[in-house]
Design a protein around this motif. Structure first.
Motif: not given
Length: 358
Positions: A17, A20, A57, A59-60, A205, A208, A212, A252-254, A256
């Motif tokens: 993380g 990012q 994240q 992508e976002s 999202n 994702a 994800y 956001e969602t990852i 993990s």
């Protein structure tokens, strides 16, 4: 010794993380207010026993940076997108959207996002050749050897940053708002660009959170899948809503790695609290001065072209909607996710009205 395995898994995701988070600062987002998102999400996951954490994240961040020209536009896009996702999460309509459009069309949108990320990576490398090209080279080699995204992002970011610092004496002067350890309210603005960006971010999202989120749940080995998509969507939306008003970065969602730990809920909570401490004490801006934004190019390329695109493209090309899904893929890659899904919806439900099919 479960706690040690949980801790190591949490540290691995934190390392994933941090680069990012540095990318978020390069886009003008303040990271101190984002502390709220991690604390809020850790509390929600701890209370409800959710195994799916949130974090920065790529992508976002890449999508928001591409669609918004200023920091205020970008935070407004995040706020608008979070409002849409909050309604979707609270009303429980996330899975209904997917069932209406169909898995191939959703997969086509995600595959298009993969191409978008690869394109952004190449643009980064063109703008900062030394950091960008070395990042891409190291990322490709690392992923071919390890097939591991954590090692890929860690080695490519660290390696390209060291080369940039040594070869060009790189040291960034980050904007004051990025480094400030205080809250600064940013009133959202409304424009066609912001509305389009908010809809695109929400579309991203939706895909994702489903992909994800469910992948993270599958990593636990628990059946049925332990991820509550509506809870995950609501948590992520309210976390973004709060920090965006303070100029903070989206989380956001990852996918993990904490989900594979012996105690996935504890490992996920631990990861988010560690990240919150890093942001609260101001360590991330200090690290970010020596890390070029182009150092993330290699990870974006691998994530988009190797991880996201192939699997989703294969899913999109299955079933009776494969032609529409292909068009969704292309439109998403060329324009944005909202335009892609809108194209898919119009073709799927509009063509039969005229007695046409594809």
């Amino acid at each position: 010794m479960h706690w040690l395995a949980d801790f190591l898994a949490a540290i691995g995701v934190v390392l994933n993380g941090i680069p990012q988070g540095i990318m978020a600062m390069a886009l003008g987002f303040a990271v101190f207010p984002t502390t709220f998102s991690f604390v809020f999400a850790s509390a929600v996951n701890g209370i409800f026993g959710s195994v799916a954490p949130i974090s920065f994240q790529a992508e976002s961040l890449a999508l928001t940076g591409n669609l918004g020209e200023t920091t205020r536009e970008r935070t407004s896009i995040i706020f608008g997108g979070s409002l849409i996702m909050a309604v979707i999460g609270v009303t429980g309509t996330l899975t209904k959207i997917v069932s209406v459009l169909g898995e191939p069309i959703m997969a086509g949108m995600m595959a298009g996002v993969g191409i978008m990320l690869a394109k952004i990576a190449v643009q980064m490398a063109k703008q900062a050749r030394i950091a960008g090209l070395f990042s891409i080279g190291i990322a490709i080699i690392t992923y071919l050897v390890t097939k591991d995204l954590v090692w890929t992002i860690s080695l490519s970011v660290i390696g390209s940053s060291l080369i940039a610092v040594v070869a060009t004496h790189y040291r960034a002067e980050l904007p004051q708002n990025v480094q400030a350890r205080r809250f600064h309210f940013l009133k959202p603005v409304v424009s066609l660009r912001v509305i389009r960006g908010a809809l695109s971010l929400a579309c991203l999202n939706i895909g994702a959170n489903i992909s994800y989120g469910l992948i993270t749940g599958q990593m636990t080995g628990i059946k049925p899948n332990p991820v509550n998509l509506n809870l995950l969507t609501s948590m992520q939306a309210f976390a973004d809503m709060g920090t965006s008003l303070l100029g903070g970065a989206p989380v956001e969602t990852i996918i993990s790695a904490t989900a594979s730990a012996p105690e996935p809920v504890i490992a996920g909570v631990m990861m988010m609290l560690i990240m919150a401490v890093i942001l609260f004490v101001g360590w991330l801006p200090k690290i970010g001065k020596y890390v070029p934004s182009a150092s993330i190019a290699g990870f974006l390329l691998i994530l988009g072209a190797v991880v996201i695109f192939p699997e989703n493209a294969a899913t999109a090309m299955q079933g009776s909607d494969r032609v529409i899904a292909a068009l969704v893929l292309v439109v998403t890659a060329i324009i944005d996710p909202f335009s892609g899904l809108l194209t898919g919806a119009l073709l799927k439900f509009g063509l039969p009205l005229f007695g046409l099919g594809v």
